[in-house]
Design a protein around this motif. Structure first.
Motif, mmCIF file in Angstrom:
data_model
loop_
_atom_site.group_PDB
_atom_site.id
_atom_site.type_symbol
_atom_site.label_atom_id
_atom_site.label_comp_id
_atom_site.label_asym_id
_atom_site.label_seq_id
_atom_site.Cartn_x
_atom_site.Cartn_y
_atom_site.Cartn_z
ATOM 1 N N GLU A 22 -4.955 0.737 -6.952
ATOM 2 C CA GLU A 22 -6.160 1.880 -6.282
ATOM 3 C C GLU A 22 -7.427 1.123 -6.764
ATOM 4 O O GLU A 22 -7.564 0.715 -7.678
ATOM 5 C CB GLU A 22 -5.786 2.836 -7.105
ATOM 6 N N ARG A 81 5.288 6.342 -1.948
ATOM 7 C CA ARG A 81 5.819 7.495 -0.592
ATOM 8 C C ARG A 81 6.501 6.205 0.261
ATOM 9 O O ARG A 81 7.111 6.159 1.680
ATOM 10 C CB ARG A 81 4.464 8.884 -0.049
ATOM 11 N N ASP A 107 -5.029 7.296 2.047
ATOM 12 C CA ASP A 107 -4.766 9.227 1.648
ATOM 13 C C ASP A 107 -5.912 8.749 0.230
ATOM 14 O O ASP A 107 -5.023 9.466 -0.971
ATOM 15 C CB ASP A 107 -3.356 7.895 0.945
ATOM 16 N N ILE A 160 1.391 4.041 -3.253
ATOM 17 C CA ILE A 160 0.910 5.777 -3.080
ATOM 18 C C ILE A 160 2.192 6.440 -3.192
ATOM 19 O O ILE A 160 2.233 7.768 -3.945
ATOM 20 C CB ILE A 160 0.393 6.043 -1.702
ATOM 21 N N TRP A 218 -8.111 1.819 -1.476
ATOM 22 C CA TRP A 218 -7.087 0.917 -2.226
ATOM 23 C C TRP A 218 -8.386 -0.794 -2.278
ATOM 24 O O TRP A 218 -8.413 -0.949 -1.093
ATOM 25 C CB TRP A 218 -5.909 0.524 -1.627
ATOM 26 N N GLY A 230 -8.077 8.419 -0.903
ATOM 27 C CA GLY A 230 -8.824 7.353 -1.595
ATOM 28 C C GLY A 230 -8.693 5.574 -1.364
ATOM 29 O O GLY A 230 -8.781 5.590 -0.225
ATOM 30 N N LEU A 289 0.915 -1.169 -0.094
ATOM 31 C CA LEU A 289 -0.074 0.272 0.255
ATOM 32 C C LEU A 289 0.505 1.503 0.097
ATOM 33 O O LEU A 289 0.954 1.881 -0.578
ATOM 34 C CB LEU A 289 -0.869 0.402 1.036
#
Length: 98
Positions: free
Chosen positions: A85, A40, A63, A38, A67, A65, A34
């Protein structure tokens, strides 16, 4: 550094001792999938994301959204996870590399 949320820690502690080790690594791969998805990675505190423990699929809001996070059994002793996503409705299949 702990990677688990308080709820994930509670769930891990409720497992039989023989399942705790593999469930922790399932949790780790789900978090890693995950956070990398995203963009990061572990620059984000993994305790901010609740991904659930064990195998199977979870739908995670994170974040801004939603998933799909799923543990994949690559072989009897190897696990991986994927984060996509959106809410994925199709089955994910691991095929051996030939």
């Amino acid at each position: 550094m702990s990677i688990a949320t308080a709820q994930e820690i509670d769930l891990l502690r409720q497992l039989p001792a023989g399942e705790m080790h593999s469930s922790f690594f399932d949790l780790w791969t789900r978090k890693e999938a995950l956070l990398k998805a995203i963009g990061r990675g572990f620059l984000v505190d993994p305790r901010q994301a609740e991904v659930g423990i064990g195998q199977g699929r979870s739908y995670v809001t994170f974040d801004a959204g939603v998933w799909t996070v799923e543990t994949l059994a690559v072989s009897a002793s190897v696990r991986a996870a994927v984060a996509i996503e959106g809410e994925l409705a199709t089955e994910l299949v691991v095929r051996p590399f030939l």
